[in-house]
Write a protein that holds these residues in place. Structure first.
Motif, PDB file in Angstrom:
ATOM      1  N   LYS A  58       0.815  -1.211   0.000  1.00 53.83           N
ATOM      2  CA  LYS A  58       0.000   0.000   0.000  1.00 53.83           C
ATOM      3  C   LYS A  58       0.854   1.270   0.000  1.00 53.83           C
ATOM      4  N   GLU A  59       1.866   1.304   0.848  1.00 52.97           N
ATOM      5  CA  GLU A  59       2.706   2.496   0.961  1.00 52.97           C
ATOM      6  C   GLU A  59       3.463   2.767  -0.349  1.00 52.97           C
ATOM      7  N   GLN A  60       3.958   1.730  -0.966  1.00 52.96           N
ATOM      8  CA  GLN A  60       4.664   1.889  -2.245  1.00 52.96           C
ATOM      9  C   GLN A  60       3.703   2.398  -3.320  1.00 52.96           C
ATOM     10  N   LEU A  61       2.508   1.844  -3.366  1.00 56.12           N
ATOM     11  CA  LEU A  61       1.507   2.284  -4.343  1.00 56.12           C
ATOM     12  C   LEU A  61       1.174   3.759  -4.136  1.00 56.12           C
ATOM     13  N   GLU A  62       0.993   4.161  -2.898  1.00 54.14           N
ATOM     14  CA  GLU A  62       0.699   5.569  -2.609  1.00 54.14           C
ATOM     15  C   GLU A  62       1.826   6.470  -3.086  1.00 54.14           C
ATOM     16  N   ASP A  63       3.065   6.061  -2.847  1.00 49.83           N
ATOM     17  CA  ASP A  63       4.217   6.842  -3.308  1.00 49.83           C
ATOM     18  C   ASP A  63       4.234   6.959  -4.831  1.00 49.83           C
ATOM     19  N   TYR A  64       3.990   5.839  -5.497  1.00 50.22           N
ATOM     20  CA  TYR A  64       3.942   5.839  -6.970  1.00 50.22           C
ATOM     21  C   TYR A  64       2.854   6.784  -7.475  1.00 50.22           C
ATOM     22  N   LEU A  65       1.688   6.721  -6.860  1.00 48.43           N
ATOM     23  CA  LEU A  65       0.575   7.581  -7.277  1.00 48.43           C
ATOM     24  C   LEU A  65       0.923   9.058  -7.101  1.00 48.43           C
TER      25      LEU A  65
END
Length: 102
Positions: A58-65
């Protein structure tokens, strides 16, 4: 009366440009291509595509977004401002002392 017509013409050009920018699409991808976003030059998100491997963190996805959307919004804003400024500039009447805006 000519100046009023020129102002109305300028407003119409700006409105037409805004409508046209709804059809100008900006595609942006993360550096590794795992996330891609598409938005209009008016900064409306049209599509987000996420690779399956990003769905587990989740945290990685948020950063990517955040990173990818910010890059896309920056590009869209640049296009939007340039196009609207050009449309407004073309329609401005010749008013003495207003040359600095051209």
């Amino acid at each position: 009366m000519g100046m009023m017509n020129k102002l109305k013409e300028s407003q119409q050009k700006v409105a037409e440009t805004k409508d046209r920018l709804d059809n100008v699409l900006i595609d942006e991808k993360s550096n590794d291509g795992l996330l891609s976003v598409t938005l209009t030059a008016n900064r409306t998100i049209k599509n987000i595509s996420v690779a399956d491997e990003l769905l587990t963190d989740k945290e990685q996805l948020e950063d990517y977004l955040i990173l990818t959307l910010n890059k896309a919004i920056e590009k869209a804003t640049s296009i939007n401002e340039a196009e609207l400024a050009a449309a407004a500039k073309d329609g401005l009447p010749d008013i003495p002392g207003m040359d600095m805006f051209k």
